[in-house]
Scaffold this motif. Sequence first.
Motif, PDB file in Angstrom:
ATOM      1  N   SER A  13       1.203  -0.662  -0.233  1.00  0.00           N
ATOM      2  CA  SER A  13      -0.474   0.019  -0.731  1.00  0.00           C
ATOM      3  C   SER A  13       0.453   1.089  -0.144  1.00  0.00           C
ATOM      4  N   PRO A  16       0.930   7.058   2.576  1.00  0.00           N
ATOM      5  CA  PRO A  16      -0.856   8.739   2.762  1.00  0.00           C
ATOM      6  C   PRO A  16       0.863   9.756   2.388  1.00  0.00           C
ATOM      7  N   GLU A  24      -8.055  10.023   7.817  1.00  0.00           N
ATOM      8  CA  GLU A  24      -9.416  10.000   7.201  1.00  0.00           C
ATOM      9  C   GLU A  24      -9.334   8.448   6.603  1.00  0.00           C
ATOM     10  N   GLU A  25      -8.039   7.607   6.185  1.00  0.00           N
ATOM     11  CA  GLU A  25      -8.467   6.193   5.688  1.00  0.00           C
ATOM     12  C   GLU A  25      -8.701   5.373   6.573  1.00  0.00           C
ATOM     13  N   GLN A  28     -12.001   5.257   7.721  1.00  0.00           N
ATOM     14  CA  GLN A  28     -12.472   4.487   6.658  1.00  0.00           C
ATOM     15  C   GLN A  28     -12.630   2.627   7.124  1.00  0.00           C
TER      16      GLN A  28
END
Length: 82
Positions: A13, A16, A24-25, A28
């Motif tokens: 991944s 960020p 924020e990720e 979520q």
Amino acid sequence: MPKASPTATAPASPEPASYEAALEELEQLVGRIESGQLPLEQMLAGYQRGAELLAFCRGRLEAVQDQIKVLENGTLQPWTQD
């Protein structure tokens, strides 16, 4: 023929763009995990990504705290909102 695991071939991944994006990720991701609707494999992958995001956020906060120490002549002062 069995299906290939999507997480087995997925690239790492990306990092960020900012603390806010990571937070924020992470929020979520926690929402999706807490919903209980993810398959076990996706839940595990989500947990691993969450750990990466948490480490990123902690690192950014520590870096900011170190910068504040420098700005305050080496002594961390309590932050007060004026």
